[in-house]
Design an enzyme around this catalytic site. Structure first.
Site, PDB file in Angstrom:
ATOM      1  N   HIS A 170       0.856  -1.192   0.000  1.00  0.00           N
ATOM      2  CA  HIS A 170       0.000   0.000   0.000  1.00  0.00           C
ATOM      3  C   HIS A 170       0.886   1.233   0.000  1.00  0.00           C
ATOM      4  O   HIS A 170       1.937   1.254   0.625  1.00  0.00           O
ATOM      5  CB  HIS A 170      -0.899   0.025   1.244  1.00  0.00           C
ATOM      6  CG  HIS A 170      -2.085   0.917   1.096  1.00  0.00           C
ATOM      7  ND1 HIS A 170      -2.004   2.272   1.319  1.00  0.00           N
ATOM      8  CD2 HIS A 170      -3.355   0.668   0.711  1.00  0.00           C
ATOM      9  CE1 HIS A 170      -3.190   2.807   1.110  1.00  0.00           C
ATOM     10  NE2 HIS A 170      -4.025   1.858   0.724  1.00  0.00           N
TER      11      HIS A 170
ATOM     12  N   ASP B 176      -7.893  -5.420   0.010  1.00  0.00           N
ATOM     13  CA  ASP B 176      -8.340  -6.305  -1.079  1.00  0.00           C
ATOM     14  C   ASP B 176      -7.934  -7.757  -0.880  1.00  0.00           C
ATOM     15  O   ASP B 176      -8.308  -8.610  -1.693  1.00  0.00           O
ATOM     16  CB  ASP B 176      -7.761  -5.802  -2.409  1.00  0.00           C
ATOM     17  CG  ASP B 176      -8.342  -4.448  -2.769  1.00  0.00           C
ATOM     18  OD1 ASP B 176      -7.572  -3.499  -2.978  1.00  0.00           O
ATOM     19  OD2 ASP B 176      -9.584  -4.333  -2.779  1.00  0.00           O
TER      20      ASP B 176
HETATM   21  C1  SDX Z   1      -6.242  -0.012  -2.907  1.00  0.00           C
HETATM   22  O1  SDX Z   1      -4.493   4.489  -2.107  1.00  0.00           O
HETATM   23  C2  SDX Z   1      -5.410   3.876  -1.457  1.00  0.00           C
HETATM   24  O2  SDX Z   1      -5.801   4.232  -0.361  1.00  0.00           O
HETATM   25  C3  SDX Z   1      -5.990   2.671  -2.190  1.00  0.00           C
HETATM   26  C4  SDX Z   1      -6.986   1.830  -1.406  1.00  0.00           C
HETATM   27  C5  SDX Z   1      -8.295   2.587  -1.136  1.00  0.00           C
HETATM   28  O3  SDX Z   1      -8.999   2.213  -0.198  1.00  0.00           O
HETATM   29  O4  SDX Z   1      -8.623   3.509  -1.947  1.00  0.00           O
HETATM   30  O5  SDX Z   1      -6.421   1.420  -0.183  1.00  0.00           O
HETATM   31  C6  SDX Z   1      -7.409   0.606  -2.215  1.00  0.00           C
HETATM   32  O6  SDX Z   1      -5.976   0.313  -4.035  1.00  0.00           O
HETATM   33  C7  SDX Z   1      -5.376  -0.973  -2.148  1.00  0.00           C
HETATM   34  C8  SDX Z   1      -4.155  -1.476  -2.986  1.00  0.00           C
HETATM   35  C9  SDX Z   1      -4.659  -2.585  -3.928  1.00  0.00           C
HETATM   36  N1  SDX Z   1      -3.572  -2.927  -4.899  1.00  0.00           N
HETATM   37  C10 SDX Z   1      -2.928  -4.103  -4.798  1.00  0.00           C
HETATM   38  O7  SDX Z   1      -3.085  -4.907  -3.888  1.00  0.00           O
HETATM   39  C11 SDX Z   1      -1.986  -4.385  -5.964  1.00  0.00           C
HETATM   40  C12 SDX Z   1      -0.654  -4.907  -5.431  1.00  0.00           C
HETATM   41  N2  SDX Z   1       0.032  -3.821  -4.735  1.00  0.00           N
HETATM   42  C13 SDX Z   1       0.996  -3.026  -5.458  1.00  0.00           C
HETATM   43  O8  SDX Z   1       0.711  -2.846  -6.794  1.00  0.00           O
HETATM   44  C14 SDX Z   1       1.444  -1.786  -4.691  1.00  0.00           C
HETATM   45  O9  SDX Z   1       1.725  -2.183  -3.422  1.00  0.00           O
HETATM   46  C15 SDX Z   1       0.537  -0.572  -4.639  1.00  0.00           C
HETATM   47  C16 SDX Z   1       0.102  -0.123  -5.994  1.00  0.00           C
HETATM   48  C17 SDX Z   1      -0.665  -0.860  -3.811  1.00  0.00           C
HETATM   49  C18 SDX Z   1       1.341   0.569  -3.984  1.00  0.00           C
HETATM   50  O10 SDX Z   1       2.355   0.886  -4.845  1.00  0.00           O
HETATM   51  P1  SDX Z   1       3.428   2.052  -4.482  1.00  0.00           P
HETATM   52  O11 SDX Z   1       3.057   2.775  -3.264  1.00  0.00           O
HETATM   53  O12 SDX Z   1       3.670   2.842  -5.705  1.00  0.00           O
HETATM   54  O13 SDX Z   1       4.679   1.209  -4.070  1.00  0.00           O
HETATM   55  P2  SDX Z   1       5.774   0.758  -5.076  1.00  0.00           P
HETATM   56  O14 SDX Z   1       5.137   0.181  -6.299  1.00  0.00           O
HETATM   57  O15 SDX Z   1       6.755   1.877  -5.238  1.00  0.00           O
HETATM   58  O16 SDX Z   1       6.439  -0.454  -4.272  1.00  0.00           O
HETATM   59  C19 SDX Z   1       7.466  -0.195  -3.341  1.00  0.00           C
HETATM   60  C20 SDX Z   1       8.333  -1.444  -3.440  1.00  0.00           C
HETATM   61  C21 SDX Z   1       8.719  -1.783  -4.893  1.00  0.00           C
HETATM   62  O17 SDX Z   1       9.980  -2.435  -4.818  1.00  0.00           O
HETATM   63  P3  SDX Z   1      11.299  -1.533  -5.214  1.00  0.00           P
HETATM   64  O18 SDX Z   1      11.053  -0.998  -6.614  1.00  0.00           O
HETATM   65  O19 SDX Z   1      11.371  -0.445  -4.157  1.00  0.00           O
HETATM   66  O20 SDX Z   1      12.433  -2.521  -5.142  1.00  0.00           O
HETATM   67  O21 SDX Z   1       7.588  -2.586  -2.978  1.00  0.00           O
HETATM   68  C22 SDX Z   1       7.418  -3.507  -4.048  1.00  0.00           C
HETATM   69  C23 SDX Z   1       7.690  -2.774  -5.328  1.00  0.00           C
HETATM   70  O22 SDX Z   1       8.189  -3.660  -6.341  1.00  0.00           O
HETATM   71  N3  SDX Z   1       6.027  -3.964  -3.988  1.00  0.00           N
HETATM   72  C24 SDX Z   1       5.632  -5.222  -4.139  1.00  0.00           C
HETATM   73  C25 SDX Z   1       4.231  -5.191  -3.965  1.00  0.00           C
HETATM   74  N4  SDX Z   1       3.835  -3.937  -3.746  1.00  0.00           N
HETATM   75  C26 SDX Z   1       4.946  -3.179  -3.762  1.00  0.00           C
HETATM   76  N5  SDX Z   1       6.303  -6.349  -4.399  1.00  0.00           N
HETATM   77  C27 SDX Z   1       5.557  -7.482  -4.488  1.00  0.00           C
HETATM   78  N6  SDX Z   1       4.203  -7.548  -4.339  1.00  0.00           N
HETATM   79  C28 SDX Z   1       3.520  -6.411  -4.074  1.00  0.00           C
HETATM   80  N7  SDX Z   1       2.201  -6.461  -3.927  1.00  0.00           N
END
Ligand code: SDX
Length: 431
Positions: free
Chosen positions: A308, A366
């Protein structure tokens, strides 16, 4: 706007610029950069808005470090455990918990706005049967601005109120009818003698040949899912609604924009993607393979329902949702549901893995919701429409707050331009 006694000093070359600092009632201070371009001729740069506050708000507060979520100051676990969705809608819209009389009047208004203009049935029939219900919701909600002209004037407070109630009231009917159309069953009309969650479940699962007796534990679980998704500060879809509204677009068009943004798998589409992921994993012994893929920078796979932007601790909504999943599946006699077993084992193994611990990746809202919804009888394609239904009150509350903000201006970000500088046109013979 909060007080601005403090200042930050920005030095660029030989010049220094003082930027006011505003202190909130909770959360980090903000540096006010509105005058920066005019003073210094520079932009700030923040793709994805990781360090940018886009507005003032008094509606929802999230402390990502503590895993805290407050709606008008009330913790989400208390609201999910002691309140109910329409009362939370009132709280989000008006800022305070209602009196008994206020709640009765509000629930009466919502209950008596649940029907759609009968001509809107034609909109559903224009879609292919295999259209994703989110595509139908975007289209039908946008089309509401063509049917409810008497509540599109955003300068009229009464019209804003009517549009707010219409949207909250009609979203369950629209979502249920999108589902019915998708599965080829006739529409079931709302009933005024049912509560909000029971009405939705009946519109989804009743058929002309056999009515649907709503199990009170399932409707309570459905209501709790609505509450857990009601609002969440300035997330992507809420920011979309605010940006659309800043141009003066009507409320139905703004909410349709929010629905479109929510659909993405990185946002509200994650509940569907998460269940599809659990299906693909299939059995607990395959979890290590998928955790390895999630950690592999060369593999685009991510654990859906994990991570998140704000929460760097447990998402408090996921904690409540996990408890609800246990209750509902036990009630339905499917507590040994393989997807729930895989989800619990996946959560345990991921949280024990240094990669997820270092990056502070926890299950989000989720991760467990889809397991409950599937056990209730919903196909994965209905998970995000249910999220959209639930979040409508949050979008509308934020829309209403922005319209009342004297500072409101049209949202118009700038850019870091990396393209070609000016050059002359060349005739095709000379290229
Ligand atoms: C919702 O914003 C909100 O409040 C949203 C929400 C709401 O109520 O409105 O809470 C609802 O959208 C919840 C999130 C649902 N999405 C997912 O579950 C999809 C999987 N999650 C990721 O795509 C990700 O965690 C996000 C999109 C939720 C957040 O992405 P960020 O904040 O841009 O974080 P990032 O992509 O920069 O990740 C930071 C690091 C990265 O590694 P590095 O590049 O630093 O090496 O963490 C890793 C990412 O690769 N990472 C993950 C991961 N999520 C982040 N690695 C593996 N699996 C994951 N799920």
């Amino acid at each position: 706007m909060a007080d601005t006694k403090k200042h930050a000093t920005l030095t660029i070359g030989d010049d220094s610029y003082e930027l006011p600092i505003h202190s909130p009632t909770a959360g980090p201070d903000v540096i006010d950069i509105r005058a920066l371009y005019g003073k210094a001729g520079v932009f700030t740069y923040d793709p994805g808005f990781t360090s940018t506050a886009s507005c003032d708000s008094t509606i929802t507060f999230i402390d990502g470090g503590k895993g805290e979520l407050l709606h008008r100051g009330y913790p989400i676990d208390q609201l999910a455990g002691q309140s109910h969705y329409l009362e939370v809608c009132y709280l989000l819209l008006y800022g305070e918990l209602p009196s008994a009389a206020q709640l009765e009047a509000f629930e009466f208004s919502i209950t008596h706005h649940t029907m759609l203009h009968e001509q809107m049935v034609n909109f559903f029939r224009g879609f292919r049967r295999d259209a994703h219900p989110m595509a139908i919701m975007v289209g039908v909600v946008g089309a509401m601005s063509a049917f409810y002209h008497d509540s599109t004037d955003i300068s009229d407070e009464r019209q804003r109120e009517v549009a707010s109630h219409r949207l909250i009231a009609k979203m369950p009917t629209i979502a249920a009818w999108a589902f019915k159309y998708h599965i080829g069953q006739p529409f079931v009309y709302p009933r005024n003698d049912l509560d909000y969650a029971s009405n939705f479940l009946r519109m989804c699962f009743a058929v002309p040949a056999e009515d649907y007796d709503v199990n009170p534990i399932l409707s309570r679980a459905m209501d709790r899912i609505f509450t857990l998704h009601a609002d969440h500060e300035q997330n992507a879809s809420t920011s979309t609604v605010r940006l659309a509204s800043s141009s003066g677009a009507n409320p139905f068009a703004c909410i349709a924009a929010g629905i479109a943004c929510l659909w993405g798998p990185a946002h509200g589409g994650a509940n569907q993607a998460c269940l599809e992921m659990l299906e693909e994993i299939g059995t607990v012994d395959r979890i290590p393979e998928f955790i390895a893929r999630a950690k592999d920078k060369n593999d685009p796979f991510r654990l859906m329902g994990f991570g998140h932007r704000v929460y760097k601790n447990h998402d408090p909504r996921a904690t409540v949702m996990k408890q609800s999943a246990d209750e509902v599946l036990e009630l339905l006699g499917v507590e040994d549901n393989p997807k729930l077993q895989v989800a619990k084992a996946l959560e345990k193994q991921a949280l024990e893995d240094p990669y997820f611990a270092e990056k502070k990746l926890f299950p989000n809202v989720d991760f467990y919701s889809g397991i409950i919804l599937e056990a209730m009888g919903f196909p994965t394609s209905m998970f995000t429409p249910i999220f959209a239904l639930s979040r409508t009150v949050g979008w509308i509350s934020q829309w209403k707050e922005q319209l009342g903000d004297p500072q409101m201006k049209i949202g118009r970000p700038r850019q870091l331009y990396q393209g070609e500088t000016a050059r002359d046109y060349q005739d095709i013979e000379d290229r």
